[in-house]
Scaffold this motif. Structure first.
Motif, PDB file in Angstrom:
ATOM      1  N   PHE A   1       0.831  -1.160   0.000  1.00 45.27           N
ATOM      2  CA  PHE A   1       0.000   0.000   0.000  1.00 45.27           C
ATOM      3  C   PHE A   1       0.882   1.232   0.000  1.00 45.27           C
ATOM      4  N   TYR A   2       0.593   2.104  -0.932  1.00 43.05           N
ATOM      5  CA  TYR A   2       1.398   3.298  -1.064  1.00 43.05           C
ATOM      6  C   TYR A   2       0.507   4.506  -0.786  1.00 43.05           C
ATOM      7  N   GLU A   3       0.892   5.353   0.149  1.00 37.97           N
ATOM      8  CA  GLU A   3       0.100   6.547   0.487  1.00 37.97           C
ATOM      9  C   GLU A   3       0.914   7.795   0.177  1.00 37.97           C
ATOM     10  N   ARG A   4       0.294   8.646  -0.542  1.00 38.17           N
ATOM     11  CA  ARG A   4       0.981   9.884  -0.882  1.00 38.17           C
ATOM     12  C   ARG A   4       0.107  11.049  -0.440  1.00 38.17           C
ATOM     13  N   THR A   5       0.679  11.959   0.292  1.00 35.69           N
ATOM     14  CA  THR A   5      -0.070  13.144   0.734  1.00 35.69           C
ATOM     15  C   THR A   5       0.576  14.373   0.139  1.00 35.69           C
ATOM     16  N   SER A   6      -0.233  15.374  -0.055  1.00 36.45           N
ATOM     17  CA  SER A   6       0.286  16.655  -0.565  1.00 36.45           C
ATOM     18  C   SER A   6       0.109  17.714   0.508  1.00 36.45           C
ATOM     19  N   GLU A   7       0.825  18.756   0.309  1.00 31.54           N
ATOM     20  CA  GLU A   7       0.705  19.857   1.265  1.00 31.54           C
ATOM     21  C   GLU A   7      -0.650  20.534   1.079  1.00 31.54           C
ATOM     22  N   LEU A   8      -1.106  21.173   2.123  1.00 27.98           N
ATOM     23  CA  LEU A   8      -2.363  21.910   2.094  1.00 27.98           C
ATOM     24  C   LEU A   8      -2.083  23.315   1.576  1.00 27.98           C
ATOM     25  N   ARG A   9      -2.839  23.708   0.583  1.00 26.88           N
ATOM     26  CA  ARG A   9      -2.672  25.038   0.014  1.00 26.88           C
ATOM     27  C   ARG A   9      -3.947  25.842   0.193  1.00 26.88           C
ATOM     28  N   THR A  10      -3.728  27.131   0.412  1.00 27.39           N
ATOM     29  CA  THR A  10      -4.861  28.039   0.577  1.00 27.39           C
ATOM     30  C   THR A  10      -4.836  29.061  -0.545  1.00 27.39           C
ATOM     31  N   VAL A  11      -5.984  29.296  -1.128  1.00 29.06           N
ATOM     32  CA  VAL A  11      -6.120  30.310  -2.177  1.00 29.06           C
ATOM     33  C   VAL A  11      -7.236  31.254  -1.762  1.00 29.06           C
ATOM     34  N   THR A  12      -6.945  32.520  -1.767  1.00 34.39           N
ATOM     35  CA  THR A  12      -7.976  33.518  -1.480  1.00 34.39           C
ATOM     36  C   THR A  12      -8.448  34.098  -2.795  1.00 34.39           C
ATOM     37  N   VAL A  13      -9.732  33.994  -3.028  1.00 36.06           N
ATOM     38  CA  VAL A  13     -10.320  34.554  -4.249  1.00 36.06           C
ATOM     39  C   VAL A  13     -10.978  35.880  -3.873  1.00 36.06           C
ATOM     40  N   ASP A  14     -10.523  36.932  -4.502  1.00 30.29           N
ATOM     41  CA  ASP A  14     -11.060  38.277  -4.240  1.00 30.29           C
ATOM     42  C   ASP A  14     -11.243  38.958  -5.580  1.00 30.29           C
ATOM     43  N   ALA A  15     -12.474  39.051  -6.020  1.00 31.96           N
ATOM     44  CA  ALA A  15     -12.776  39.695  -7.296  1.00 31.96           C
ATOM     45  C   ALA A  15     -13.515  41.018  -7.088  1.00 31.96           C
ATOM     46  N   THR A  16     -13.479  41.515  -5.864  1.00 35.84           N
ATOM     47  CA  THR A  16     -14.203  42.753  -5.547  1.00 35.84           C
ATOM     48  C   THR A  16     -13.232  43.923  -5.488  1.00 35.84           C
TER      49      THR A  16
END
Length: 198
Positions: A1-16
């Motif tokens: 069994f192979y488990e691969r995790t990725s880092e958590l990324r945050t994106v802020t969407v601001d179209a105002t």
């Protein structure tokens, strides 16, 4: 069994885009010394920089900037306008997402640092005149580029007249006189500049 995790990324969407309220001076305000405080209130979740735009030099351009503004708090740019005239101003703000915006409308500031010119003219009697006439006409000429009021003070009785820039003289007639009378005339313009006859 192979488990691969990725880092958590945050994106802020601001179209105002930032909202900008021009607080003062009010639109089409007069100023008589050329030192003006432009007050504004920016609103944006990620506000970054605000810039005062004016045409004080004759060209619409950035005048001053502030990169420490706080959303929802009134801020001020202090400007010195070195010549008389009618000028426009507005505030441009951007946010960290790259949105940008000006106040809804440009505001006009009218600068007039010069008092109106005012002189007695004929048939106004000279100072210390003795006359047999029971009627005195007080006539003045004036020069001013904007509107305002003229106040005739005849022995403590005031007569107030409005004037426009297209006019250049006015008078008052006083009849049925007997005795000693004192009079002078005061003029003020839209910017609050004042002049008086001697």
């Amino acid at each position: 069994f192979y488990e691969r995790t990725s880092e958590l990324r945050t994106v802020t969407v601001d179209a105002t885009k930032p909202a900008v309220v021009l607080n003062s001076p009010a639109n089409n305000t007069w100023d008589n010394d050329g030192n003006v405080q432009m007050r504004y209130t920016p609103s944006d979740t990620n506000i970054d920089t605000c810039i005062l735009y004016t045409n004080f030099s004759g060209i619409w351009q950035a005048n001053q900037s502030n990169d420490s503004v706080i959303s929802g708090l009134q801020d001020t740019f202090n400007a010195t306008i070195v010549k008389d005239g009618n000028f426009i101003w507005n505030i441009y703000c951007n946010d960290s997402a790259g949105n940008m915006g000006f106040g809804v409308n440009n505001f006009t500031i009218n600068i007039d640092t010069q008092p109106p010119k005012l002189n007695f003219t004929s048939p106004t009697p000279s100072n210390d005149t003795n006359t047999t006439s029971t009627t005195i006409i007080v006539n003045v000429t004036y020069q001013e580029n904007n509107s305002g009021i003229i106040i005739f003070d005849f022995n403590g009785t005031l007569k107030i007249k409005s004037y426009s820039a297209s006019e250049n003289f006015t008078n008052e007639t006083y009849a049925s006189l007997q005795g000693v009378y004192r009079f002078n005339v005061t003029i003020n313009d839209s910017a609050g500049n004042v002049n008086r006859t001697e």
